[in-house]
Design an enzyme around this catalytic site. Structure first.
Site, PDB file in Angstrom:
ATOM      1  N   HIS A  58       0.764  -1.244   0.073  1.00  0.00           N
ATOM      2  CA  HIS A  58      -0.073   0.116  -0.097  1.00  0.00           C
ATOM      3  C   HIS A  58       0.759   1.395   0.025  1.00  0.00           C
ATOM      4  O   HIS A  58       1.058   1.819   1.114  1.00  0.00           O
ATOM      5  CB  HIS A  58      -0.960  -0.207   1.085  1.00  0.00           C
ATOM      6  CG  HIS A  58      -2.076   0.915   1.325  1.00  0.00           C
ATOM      7  ND1 HIS A  58      -2.959   1.158   2.037  1.00  0.00           N
ATOM      8  CD2 HIS A  58      -1.976   2.376   0.601  1.00  0.00           C
ATOM      9  CE1 HIS A  58      -4.147   2.056   1.712  1.00  0.00           C
ATOM     10  NE2 HIS A  58      -3.195   3.049   1.158  1.00  0.00           N
ATOM     11  N   ARG A  62       2.184   8.512  -6.935  1.00  0.00           N
ATOM     12  CA  ARG A  62       1.636   9.566  -7.721  1.00  0.00           C
ATOM     13  C   ARG A  62       2.184   9.328  -9.160  1.00  0.00           C
ATOM     14  O   ARG A  62       1.695   8.711 -10.144  1.00  0.00           O
ATOM     15  CB  ARG A  62       2.273  10.733  -7.172  1.00  0.00           C
ATOM     16  CG  ARG A  62       2.098  10.780  -5.653  1.00  0.00           C
ATOM     17  CD  ARG A  62       0.741  11.034  -5.145  1.00  0.00           C
ATOM     18  NE  ARG A  62       0.462  11.402  -3.743  1.00  0.00           N
ATOM     19  CZ  ARG A  62      -0.714  11.117  -2.862  1.00  0.00           C
ATOM     20  NH1 ARG A  62      -1.598  10.219  -3.735  1.00  0.00           N
ATOM     21  NH2 ARG A  62      -0.620  11.313  -1.897  1.00  0.00           N
ATOM     22  N   HIS A 223      -5.511  -0.206   5.947  1.00  0.00           N
ATOM     23  CA  HIS A 223      -5.274   0.609   7.198  1.00  0.00           C
ATOM     24  C   HIS A 223      -6.205   0.946   8.186  1.00  0.00           C
ATOM     25  O   HIS A 223      -6.915   1.825   8.306  1.00  0.00           O
ATOM     26  CB  HIS A 223      -4.783   2.003   6.554  1.00  0.00           C
ATOM     27  CG  HIS A 223      -5.640   2.733   5.642  1.00  0.00           C
ATOM     28  ND1 HIS A 223      -7.050   2.833   5.725  1.00  0.00           N
ATOM     29  CD2 HIS A 223      -5.412   3.565   4.511  1.00  0.00           C
ATOM     30  CE1 HIS A 223      -7.634   3.596   4.654  1.00  0.00           C
ATOM     31  NE2 HIS A 223      -6.575   4.020   3.944  1.00  0.00           N
ATOM     32  N   ASP A 296       1.436   3.155   3.678  1.00  0.00           N
ATOM     33  CA  ASP A 296       0.485   4.116   3.166  1.00  0.00           C
ATOM     34  C   ASP A 296       1.281   5.383   2.868  1.00  0.00           C
ATOM     35  O   ASP A 296       0.721   6.382   2.887  1.00  0.00           O
ATOM     36  CB  ASP A 296      -0.737   4.223   4.153  1.00  0.00           C
ATOM     37  CG  ASP A 296      -1.902   4.801   3.316  1.00  0.00           C
ATOM     38  OD1 ASP A 296      -1.669   5.135   2.107  1.00  0.00           O
ATOM     39  OD2 ASP A 296      -2.897   5.330   3.854  1.00  0.00           O
TER      40      ASP A 296
HETATM   41  O1  DOR Z   1      -4.170   9.738   3.921  1.00  0.00           O
HETATM   42  C1  DOR Z   1      -4.456   9.136   3.072  1.00  0.00           C
HETATM   43  N1  DOR Z   1      -3.696   9.528   1.880  1.00  0.00           N
HETATM   44  N2  DOR Z   1      -5.552   8.619   2.892  1.00  0.00           N
HETATM   45  C2  DOR Z   1      -5.810   7.955   1.730  1.00  0.00           C
HETATM   46  O2  DOR Z   1      -6.852   7.201   1.773  1.00  0.00           O
HETATM   47  C3  DOR Z   1      -5.309   8.457   0.539  1.00  0.00           C
HETATM   48  C4  DOR Z   1      -4.270   8.956   0.396  1.00  0.00           C
HETATM   49  C5  DOR Z   1      -3.741   9.760  -0.603  1.00  0.00           C
HETATM   50  O3  DOR Z   1      -3.831   9.449  -1.808  1.00  0.00           O
HETATM   51  O4  DOR Z   1      -3.000  10.767  -0.365  1.00  0.00           O
HETATM   52 ZN    ZN Z   2      -3.559   4.844   1.052  1.00  0.00          ZN
END
Ligand code: DOR
Ligand code: ZN
Length: 434
Positions: A58, A62, A223, A296
């Site tokens: 995860h 970008r 998460h 994440d």
């Molecule tokens: O904090 C987060 N950022 N949660 C998400 O679900 C998306 C992610 C993002 O793409 O920045």
């Molecule tokens: Zn995410």
């Protein structure tokens, strides 16, 4: 030509003094150090730890229109600097990866720039058939966001298209938007209130919605952050073996107090929560119930994160370069189990997502190795990140354990703070029998 590397090697859930012999990117043999043939060059890492290259299922890399936040090159450099050799990237790019065309474009773009191996999750397309097609072309799961869950609950036609496909693997972000919107109308909209706006009831309701919508599906909840939602999932997963979940490094280590200190920098979805929630997640990890620890990794620009306006501060922060030392510190202080932590960073996620040849140091696996100086104490400084996002809610934290060297399929790609050579990562394609 083969080479050998020796140190304290993670084999069968323990560290053993050993040497790993590598040939053509594959682990050819595992031997006592003294048994390495004299004509095989040996790199001796002495008492350093040799882990399987870490696996993060995860991350947000970008690129495309958001390359100012991160691109495939900077994101995967951050990965190897953090000890990761295998990533699955999320599809909420601009434009999103939710069709064969965009998957193809992401693969081509990534192939030029990646420093570790990368696979892709697929987003929900306007026409879900396109998502299914992209999944069949080698995506690792269909990722559903809270907006998608809301949409599907209200759109029988779309729901049916997905429901008819027996074997689809879904990764789901469980937060209930209706609850969040109701909270937003009642609570002052500022980052200090983020964890009250996106509260644990929103997560619990999100879990309920997903379980109802995707009943009997192969489901991985991303998460998970609260004790409340965790308890609901644990009771369900006891008899539903197609249901798993992951937790993030930050939800295992930081409370929402960090928002007072770091303001928008520490804003993330789901939000940082209370001590009680952290302890519940650690307990689940220690009991072997967590399938993956993820970063994440969610880079943004510093300007965006510094906005005064609640809605304009994007959620998320970079995590690839802080994860391992933050976790090793928690291991050292006895909060989390070494074995379960390493398993959730390597073998368990690779098995769950069907990523072959990684996650384990064993014969015939890829020679993906992360060498860690286990006792080195240092302070996190985001200004030194390879990620373009040079901020962190872990800023200035003293941690223990430093990534010294990383091998990707037998090749040294990172050493002592330096990325070596050109991008050597490969795009991973999942094979499905759909
Ligand atoms: O904090 C987060 N950022 N949660 C998400 O679900 C998306 C992610 C993002 O793409 O920045
Ligand atoms: Zn995410």
């Amino acid at each position: 030509m083969s080479i050998a590397v020796s140190g304290k090697v993670w084999i069968d859930n323990e560290f053993h003094e050993a040497a790993v012999v590598i040939k053509e990117g594959i682990i050819l043999d595992i031997l006592p150090r003294s048994s390495v043939p004299l004509n095989t060059p040996l790199i001796d890492f002495e008492d350093n730890l040799i882990l399987p290259g870490l696996v993060d299922v995860h991350v947000h890399l970008r690129d495309f229109e958001q390359s100012y936040k991160e691109d495939f090159s900077s994101g995967t450099k951050a990965a190897i600097a953090g000890g990761y050799t295998t990533l699955l990237a999320m599809p909420n790019t601009k434009p999103p990866i939710s069709s064969i065309e965009m998957l193809q474009s992401a693969k081509e773009r990534a192939q030029e720039k990646i420093f570790c191996d990368v696979g892709f999750h697929i987003g929900l397309n306007e026409n879900p058939v396109n998502s299914i097609k992209a999944l069949r072309e080698g995506g690792f799961s269909i990722k559903l966001y809270p907006e998608d869950i809301r949409l599907l609950s209200k759109d029988e036609k779309k729901k049916k298209i997905l429901a008819n496909e027996e074997e689809i693997f879904f990764t789901v972000h469980c937060e209930d938007l209706e609850r969040i919107e109701a909270n937003k109308a009642k609570i002052e909209n500022k980052v200090e209130n983020h964890s009250r706006i996106r509260d644990e009831i929103a997560e619990l309701n999100g879990v309920e919605l997903c379980l109802k919508l995707l009943k009997s599906k192969n489901l991985h909840v991303v998460h998970l952050s609260s004790d409340l939602a965790l308890r609901r999932l644990l009771s369900e997963s006891e008899f539903n073996k197609k249901l798993t979940f992951e937790v993030t490094v930050h939800h295992l280590s930081l409370t929402n107090k960090k928002v007072e200190e770091f303001k928008g920098i520490a804003k993330t979805n789901p939000p940082l929560r209370s001590e009680k929630d952290i302890l519940a997640l650690r307990k689940a990890l220690n009991e072997g119930k967590v399938t993956a620890i993820v970063t994440d990794h969610a880079p943004h620009s510093t300007e965006e994160k510094k906005s005064e306006e609640y809605d304009l501060v994007p959620s998320g922060f970079p995590g690839l370069e802080t994860a391992l030392p933050v976790l090793l510190k928690l291991v050292k202080s006895g909060e989390i189990s070494l074995k379960e932590t390493i398993l959730a960073l390597t073998l368990k996620p690779s098995k769950r997502f069907g990523i072959p040849n990684v996650g384990e140091i064993k014969l015939n696996s890829f020679a993906n190795l992360t060498i860690v100086r286990q006792n080195e104490r240092w302070r996190i400084k985001a200004s030194n990140f390879f990620s373009k996002a040079k901020f962190s809610p872990f800023e200035d934290m003293e941690v223990v354990g430093k990534v010294r060297t990383v091998f990707l399929r037998g090749e040294k790609v990172f050493e002592e703070g330096n990325v070596l050579s050109s991008p050597k990562g490969k795009v991973m394609i999942k094979t499905w029998n759909l």
